[in-house]
Motif scaffolding. Structure first.
Motif, short mmCIF file in Angstrom:
data_model
loop_
_atom_site.label_atom_id
_atom_site.label_comp_id
_atom_site.label_asym_id
_atom_site.label_seq_id
_atom_site.Cartn_x
_atom_site.Cartn_y
_atom_site.Cartn_z
N ALA A 162 43.76 22.28 -80.54
CA ALA A 162 42.96 23.46 -80.24
C ALA A 162 43.35 24.07 -78.89
CB ALA A 162 41.47 23.09 -80.24
N GLY A 163 43.70 23.21 -77.93
CA GLY A 163 44.11 23.72 -76.62
C GLY A 163 45.38 24.54 -76.70
N VAL A 164 46.36 24.07 -77.47
CA VAL A 164 47.61 24.82 -77.62
C VAL A 164 47.36 26.12 -78.37
CG1 VAL A 164 49.91 24.79 -78.65
CG2 VAL A 164 49.03 22.75 -77.49
N LEU A 165 46.55 26.06 -79.43
CA LEU A 165 46.27 27.26 -80.21
C LEU A 165 45.41 28.26 -79.44
CD1 LEU A 165 45.57 25.72 -83.74
CD2 LEU A 165 47.65 26.84 -82.92
N ALA A 166 44.73 27.80 -78.39
CA ALA A 166 43.90 28.71 -77.60
C ALA A 166 44.72 29.62 -76.69
CB ALA A 166 42.90 27.91 -76.76
N VAL A 167 45.98 29.24 -76.45
CA VAL A 167 46.85 30.08 -75.63
C VAL A 167 47.23 31.32 -76.44
CG1 VAL A 167 49.02 30.20 -74.37
CG2 VAL A 167 47.74 28.06 -74.44
N PRO A 168 47.03 32.52 -75.93
CA PRO A 168 47.36 33.73 -76.68
C PRO A 168 48.80 33.73 -77.18
CG PRO A 168 46.13 34.28 -74.71
CD PRO A 168 46.44 32.82 -74.62
N LYS A 169 49.00 34.24 -78.40
CA LYS A 169 50.33 34.23 -79.01
C LYS A 169 51.34 35.02 -78.19
CE LYS A 169 48.82 33.59 -83.80
NZ LYS A 169 48.85 34.16 -85.17
N GLY A 170 50.87 35.98 -77.43
CA GLY A 170 51.78 36.77 -76.62
C GLY A 170 52.56 35.94 -75.62
N GLN A 171 51.98 34.81 -75.20
CA GLN A 171 52.67 33.93 -74.26
C GLN A 171 53.94 33.34 -74.88
OE1 GLN A 171 51.46 33.12 -70.97
NE2 GLN A 171 50.13 34.89 -71.36
N SER A 172 53.80 32.80 -76.11
CA SER A 172 54.97 32.22 -76.77
C SER A 172 55.94 33.30 -77.25
CB SER A 172 54.52 31.35 -77.95
OG SER A 172 53.75 32.10 -78.86
N GLU A 173 55.42 34.43 -77.70
CA GLU A 173 56.29 35.51 -78.17
C GLU A 173 57.16 36.04 -77.04
OE1 GLU A 173 53.57 38.28 -79.79
OE2 GLU A 173 53.27 37.17 -81.68
N ALA A 174 56.59 36.13 -75.85
CA ALA A 174 57.38 36.59 -74.71
C ALA A 174 58.47 35.58 -74.36
CB ALA A 174 56.47 36.81 -73.51
N ALA A 175 58.14 34.27 -74.48
CA ALA A 175 59.13 33.24 -74.19
C ALA A 175 60.26 33.26 -75.22
CB ALA A 175 58.46 31.87 -74.17
N TYR A 176 59.91 33.43 -76.50
CA TYR A 176 60.95 33.52 -77.52
C TYR A 176 61.82 34.75 -77.32
CZ TYR A 176 58.54 29.84 -80.15
OH TYR A 176 57.97 28.65 -80.54
N ALA A 177 61.21 35.82 -76.82
CA ALA A 177 61.96 37.07 -76.65
C ALA A 177 63.05 36.94 -75.60
CB ALA A 177 61.00 38.20 -76.26
N ILE A 178 62.89 36.03 -74.66
CA ILE A 178 63.93 35.86 -73.63
C ILE A 178 64.88 34.70 -73.99
CG2 ILE A 178 62.47 36.81 -71.82
CD1 ILE A 178 61.92 33.99 -70.85
N GLY A 179 64.77 34.20 -75.23
CA GLY A 179 65.73 33.23 -75.72
C GLY A 179 65.37 31.78 -75.54
N MET A 180 64.12 31.44 -75.24
CA MET A 180 63.75 30.04 -75.07
C MET A 180 63.58 29.35 -76.42
SD MET A 180 60.97 30.24 -71.92
CE MET A 180 60.86 28.45 -71.84
N ARG A 181 63.95 28.07 -76.49
CA ARG A 181 63.76 27.27 -77.69
C ARG A 181 62.30 26.84 -77.82
NH1 ARG A 181 68.51 25.24 -79.90
NH2 ARG A 181 70.39 25.68 -78.66
N LYS A 182 61.93 26.39 -79.04
CA LYS A 182 60.54 26.02 -79.27
C LYS A 182 60.12 24.85 -78.39
CE LYS A 182 57.13 24.75 -82.72
NZ LYS A 182 56.82 24.51 -84.15
N SER A 183 60.99 23.86 -78.23
CA SER A 183 60.64 22.71 -77.40
C SER A 183 60.39 23.13 -75.96
CB SER A 183 61.74 21.66 -77.46
OG SER A 183 62.99 22.20 -77.02
N SER A 184 61.21 24.07 -75.47
CA SER A 184 61.04 24.56 -74.09
C SER A 184 59.77 25.39 -73.97
CB SER A 184 62.25 25.38 -73.67
OG SER A 184 63.42 24.59 -73.70
N VAL A 185 59.47 26.18 -74.99
CA VAL A 185 58.24 26.98 -74.98
C VAL A 185 57.02 26.08 -74.94
CG1 VAL A 185 56.85 28.61 -76.30
CG2 VAL A 185 59.30 28.94 -76.15
N MET A 186 57.04 25.03 -75.75
CA MET A 186 55.91 24.11 -75.78
C MET A 186 55.76 23.38 -74.45
SD MET A 186 53.41 22.81 -77.54
CE MET A 186 53.79 23.24 -79.25
N ARG A 187 56.89 22.91 -73.90
CA ARG A 187 56.84 22.09 -72.68
C ARG A 187 56.56 22.92 -71.43
NH1 ARG A 187 61.50 20.67 -72.90
NH2 ARG A 187 62.50 21.69 -71.11
N LEU A 188 57.11 24.12 -71.35
CA LEU A 188 57.04 24.90 -70.12
C LEU A 188 55.99 26.00 -70.14
CD1 LEU A 188 60.88 25.29 -69.47
CD2 LEU A 188 59.32 23.59 -68.50
#
Length: 287
Positions: A162-188
């Protein structure tokens, strides 16, 4: 003196309402004092305030042989179960977020099964099963720690998810947009923000875990409840009530300390600008 302010969901009471509320408060206080006086009188009639009953608790031998080892047993089980439950919850909480069904679905079944089994039944099952698997011995601590780990770890897994899902999707979408991998997005990106949001719920669950260590009494694990409520009264007859008071004060004090810490973390997380996620509420309906 601060005046009561009206809000959308609350109307500030008028003079008559305040008078009525004060009267109800006074009646409640008087009734509680009456009940307390009745209890004290009855205990005095039973000789529970006699000096010979309270005297053992003024002796170092009583503390050294019974109470302190009991506290150590309780804290040992609580600390070990807390560490393993946090590890279990982190692993299975993140597993439930996996894109791979062969990881996500089994992890979900594990979490739901151990959340559904009554904790006492789980502890009994491990306690009776351990001698058949590992031979004779005292498995009280093992059964208690594993039971607390599986049950509370399953709840914490839902908190992590629930804590991870509570983070707005825009946070991960912005990270993916600059080329980060899923593991890096989750960790950082996601976990640092989720940690702030879920910390109050995590600490609240650890308070529950601490209280549940008292279930070790049922399997004769040497904890504070067993030492103070069973062994000590068998040595010093008539001290069961005094021991119960001490045990109650210990649990209340420690749980109030942890609860205060959880509330402080919740207030801090609400004021923090380090996360866009809202604090995670700990409920039994979390799915």
């Amino acid at each position: 003196m601060t005046k009561l302010q009206a809000t959308v969901l609350y109307d500030a009471p008028g003079p008559k309402a305040r008078l009525r509320n004060n009267l109800y408060t006074l009646i409640t206080v008087v009734a509680l004092l009456g009940v307390a006086a009745f209890v004290v009188v009855k205990l005095n009639d039973k000789g529970q305030f006699a000096g010979n009953i309270w005297a053992p608790f003024l002796e170092w031998e009583t503390w050294n042989q019974y109470l302190i080892p009991g506290v150590q047993g309780t804290l040992t089980a609580a600390v070990l179960a807390s560490i393993f439950a946090l590890i279990f919850g982190s692993v299975f909480g993140l597993a439930r977020l996996s894109d791979h069904k062969w990881i996500r679905i089994p992890a979900g079944w594990v979490v739901e099964v151990f959340r559904a089994i009554p904790l006492l039944l789980l502890i009994f099952f491990i306690w009776f099963l351990a001698p058949d698997l590992m031979g004779g011995g005292d498995y009280g601590l093992l059964a208690l720690v594993i039971g607390l780990t599986l049950y509370n770890g399953s709840v914490l897994a839902e908190v992590v998810r629930a804590g991870v899902l509570a983070v707005p999707k825009g946070q991960s979408e912005a990270a993916y947009a600059i080329g980060m991998r899923k593991s890096s997005v989750m960790r950082l990106i996601l976990l640092p923000q989720a940690l702030t949001a879920m910390m109050p719920a995590v600490v609240s669950q650890l308070v529950v875990l601490l209280k549940d260590t008292a279930l070790g009494y049922i399997i004769t694990y040497i904890d504070l409840l067993n030492m103070g409520f069973k062994i000590l009264p068998s040595v010093h007859f008539g001290t069961k009530l005094v021991a119960a008071i001490f045990i109650g004060v210990f649990y209340i004090g420690l749980n109030m300390l942890l609860s205060w810490f959880a509330n402080w973390l919740e207030r801090r997380s609400r004021r923090s600008r380090k996360t866009a996620a809202k604090p995670v509420a700990l409920t039994n309906e979390m799915t």
